[in-house]
Motif scaffolding. Sequence first.
Motif, PDB file in Angstrom:
ATOM      1  N   LYS A  38       0.839  -1.190   0.000  1.00 26.59           N
ATOM      2  CA  LYS A  38       0.000   0.000   0.000  1.00 26.59           C
ATOM      3  C   LYS A  38       0.873   1.239   0.000  1.00 26.59           C
ATOM      4  O   LYS A  38       2.062   1.181   0.338  1.00 26.59           O
ATOM      5  CB  LYS A  38      -0.956   0.011   1.189  1.00 26.59           C
ATOM      6  N   GLY A  41      -2.278   7.736   0.823  1.00 25.85           N
ATOM      7  CA  GLY A  41      -2.309   9.078   0.260  1.00 25.85           C
ATOM      8  C   GLY A  41      -2.227   9.119  -1.254  1.00 25.85           C
ATOM      9  O   GLY A  41      -2.282  10.199  -1.851  1.00 25.85           O
ATOM     10  N   TYR A  42      -2.109   7.961  -1.897  1.00 24.11           N
ATOM     11  CA  TYR A  42      -1.968   7.935  -3.356  1.00 24.11           C
ATOM     12  C   TYR A  42      -3.015   7.033  -3.991  1.00 24.11           C
ATOM     13  O   TYR A  42      -3.377   5.996  -3.437  1.00 24.11           O
ATOM     14  CB  TYR A  42      -0.577   7.420  -3.755  1.00 24.11           C
ATOM     15  N   GLY A  43      -3.477   7.411  -5.172  1.00 27.24           N
ATOM     16  CA  GLY A  43      -4.297   6.559  -6.019  1.00 27.24           C
ATOM     17  C   GLY A  43      -3.347   5.740  -6.866  1.00 27.24           C
ATOM     18  O   GLY A  43      -2.581   6.292  -7.658  1.00 27.24           O
ATOM     19  N   ASN A  67      -9.464  -2.931  -3.823  1.00 27.46           N
ATOM     20  CA  ASN A  67     -10.780  -2.325  -3.586  1.00 27.46           C
ATOM     21  C   ASN A  67     -11.937  -3.196  -4.051  1.00 27.46           C
ATOM     22  O   ASN A  67     -12.939  -2.689  -4.528  1.00 27.46           O
ATOM     23  CB  ASN A  67     -10.886  -0.964  -4.268  1.00 27.46           C
ATOM     24  N   TRP A  98      -6.830   2.354  -4.290  1.00 31.79           N
ATOM     25  CA  TRP A  98      -6.211   2.918  -3.094  1.00 31.79           C
ATOM     26  C   TRP A  98      -6.295   1.895  -1.967  1.00 31.79           C
ATOM     27  O   TRP A  98      -6.961   0.884  -2.084  1.00 31.79           O
ATOM     28  CB  TRP A  98      -6.857   4.235  -2.691  1.00 31.79           C
ATOM     29  N   SER A 129      -2.502   9.366  -8.969  1.00 35.41           N
ATOM     30  CA  SER A 129      -3.076  10.573  -8.367  1.00 35.41           C
ATOM     31  C   SER A 129      -2.644  10.668  -6.914  1.00 35.41           C
ATOM     32  O   SER A 129      -2.213   9.700  -6.309  1.00 35.41           O
ATOM     33  CB  SER A 129      -4.606  10.527  -8.454  1.00 35.41           C
ATOM     34  N   ILE A 130      -2.782  11.870  -6.374  1.00 36.35           N
ATOM     35  CA  ILE A 130      -2.496  12.133  -4.971  1.00 36.35           C
ATOM     36  C   ILE A 130      -3.803  12.545  -4.319  1.00 36.35           C
ATOM     37  O   ILE A 130      -4.543  13.367  -4.859  1.00 36.35           O
ATOM     38  CB  ILE A 130      -1.436  13.252  -4.812  1.00 36.35           C
ATOM     39  N   GLU A 131      -4.128  11.990  -3.167  1.00 36.24           N
ATOM     40  CA  GLU A 131      -5.399  12.270  -2.514  1.00 36.24           C
ATOM     41  C   GLU A 131      -5.578  13.743  -2.191  1.00 36.24           C
ATOM     42  O   GLU A 131      -6.694  14.232  -2.121  1.00 36.24           O
ATOM     43  CB  GLU A 131      -5.537  11.427  -1.234  1.00 36.24           C
ATOM     44  N   GLU A 132      -4.503  14.485  -1.992  1.00 34.88           N
ATOM     45  CA  GLU A 132      -4.602  15.907  -1.635  1.00 34.88           C
ATOM     46  C   GLU A 132      -5.254  16.741  -2.727  1.00 34.88           C
ATOM     47  O   GLU A 132      -5.771  17.809  -2.473  1.00 34.88           O
ATOM     48  CB  GLU A 132      -3.210  16.459  -1.336  1.00 34.88           C
TER      49      GLU A 132
END
Length: 133
Positions: A38, A41-43, A67, A98, A129-132
């Motif tokens: 894992k 914080g990242y997709g 998922n 994620w 992607s980044i969750e932020e």
Amino acid sequence: VSRPFDSEAGSNTGTLATDKNPKTFWAATGNTANFAMKAPGYGLASLGIQQGPKSHARPKTLEILANGPTITQAIDDKPGVMQWVLLPCLVGYTGGAWGEVEIKVIDAYPGDVPTNGIAIAELELNAGSIEEF
């Protein structure tokens, strides 16, 4: 690696699969394996896997769970080469996985030494992607 490898042969421990040194490798006691990774914080978009040496069995078919959705992916017999596998997408685009990604090696190329289990030299994750954001 968030969930350790289900077996380790001798001094070839799981940490050697993520040490960024392709000359070291994790080795299993058999021809199947199960572990999880894992990157909070990242997709996640893809898994990079570099097979271990020809003396050991090498991953051939992977079953990947992320998922909920599961995919089965075959990889080529190319020790020393990082191969990338797209992860299952939950939301319809690459980079949509994620949390924990479970990887099962369900089939292997045989090693030159029949008693040697599966070996993986390096593992990497690629984020889409980044969750932020």
